[in-house]
Enzyme design. Structure first.
Site, PDB file in Angstrom:
ATOM      1  N   ARG A 187       0.846  -1.192   0.000  1.00 11.57           N
ATOM      2  CA  ARG A 187       0.000   0.000   0.000  1.00 11.57           C
ATOM      3  C   ARG A 187       0.884   1.247   0.000  1.00 11.57           C
ATOM      4  NH1 ARG A 187      -4.594  -0.054   4.445  1.00 11.57           N
ATOM      5  NH2 ARG A 187      -5.365   1.662   3.158  1.00 11.57           N
ATOM      6  N   CYS A 224      -1.367   6.265   8.787  1.00 13.09           N
ATOM      7  CA  CYS A 224      -1.701   4.952   8.229  1.00 13.09           C
ATOM      8  C   CYS A 224      -2.831   5.162   7.236  1.00 13.09           C
ATOM      9  CB  CYS A 224      -2.069   3.971   9.339  1.00 13.09           C
ATOM     10  SG  CYS A 224      -3.406   4.555  10.416  1.00 13.09           S
TER      11      CYS A 224
END
Length: 274
Positions: free
Chosen positions: A175, A233
């Site tokens: 990611r 995050c």
């Protein structure tokens, strides 16, 4: 204030009578933690719902506050009081997600001024492995007296993120690189960010690495004592795991709470991949 943000299962077993325990079981995309709590939990633990009590409802579509906006102080303080938390009594939080959800509760309590909060290292699995007892049903504590206001833990706003000397991305490496994005509408990372996915904070038993190992890990991406560092995050939950790991090292780190989901809510913001 506790001299470490972590507590072992053995330590908790021997000191259980003197602490308030919060069960924050939750897994991104997993089953509701309440069902698992009702089936068995640390004796006297109160259940805290990350989606409802440790977050405000997100906007639809998600806006610059991100997918898990920080809860209002009123929401959070009420939840902690209902869970039996007092400002002057030790608190231990645990989950079954290797500390990723528990770290959110730890951070919010510290952010609101509670100075004696620890995360059960290894969580529910470590408790059972240490011979800890299991209590079924819902524990209903007396209402606690916790109060406070946010500001005790550093935060960074979107307008200042690009100026942080070391910005740590806590998401999975794929990611971070922008190869996949299973949740948010845009793949990639905040420009200049470095990668320390939360799994790297842990050993093979799912417990936090020793302080020396963590210092070496973060030094490898430019974080040393005195460094201005922030973490983000996907939605602001698991970034607190990196902040907790840095706390073990004695290095304070700020939280970009809106994280990637909040960053890409503005299509004008830059994105980096690769």
């Amino acid at each position: 204030m506790a001299d470490t943000p972590l507590i072992s299962a053995d330590e908790l077993r021997h000191g259980l009578a003197g602490v308030t325990v919060l069960d924050v079981r939750y897994r991104m995309g997993g089953p509701p933690g309440l069902d698992e709590y009702l089936a068995g939990h640390v004796p006297s633990a109160a259940y805290v719902d990350l989606e409802v009590e440790l977050s405000d409802p997100p906007a639809d579509p998600v806006d610059e506050r991100g997918r898990h906006p920080l809860p209002s102080s009123e929401r959070f303080i009420d939840a902690m009081q209902r869970a039996g938390v007092d400002l002057d009594a030790s608190v231990v939080v645990y989950d079954d997600w290797q500390g990723r959800a528990a770290a959110r509760a730890w951070w919010l309590l510290r952010h609101h001024g509670h100075r004696d909060v620890r995360v059960l290292d290894g969580g529910w699995a470590a408790w059972l492995a240490a011979g800890g007892e299991s209590e079924a049903g819902r524990h209903e504590p007396r209402r606690g007296t916790f109060h406070g206001s946010p500001g005790a833990m550093p935060v960074v706003a979107a307008d200042d993120v690009l100026d942080v000397p070391v910005l740590v991305d806590a998401r999975a490496p794929e990611r971070y690189r922008g190869e996949v994005e299973p949740v948010d509408p845009v793949a990639g990372r905040i420009p200049g960010a470095v990668s320390v996915d939360t799994g790297r904070n842990l050993d093979n038993h799912g417990r936090f690495r020793a302080a020396g190992e963590l210092r070496a890990l973060y030094a490898g991406v430019g974080v040393t004592a005195g460094t201005d560092v922030a973490a983000y995050c996907g939605s602001g939950v698991t970034a607190t795991h990196d902040i907790l790991a840095l706390e073990v090292c004695g290095i304070p780190a700020a939280l970009y709470a809106a994280s990637w989901s909040g960053w890409v809510a503005d299509p004008q913001r830059p994105v980096e991949r690769g």
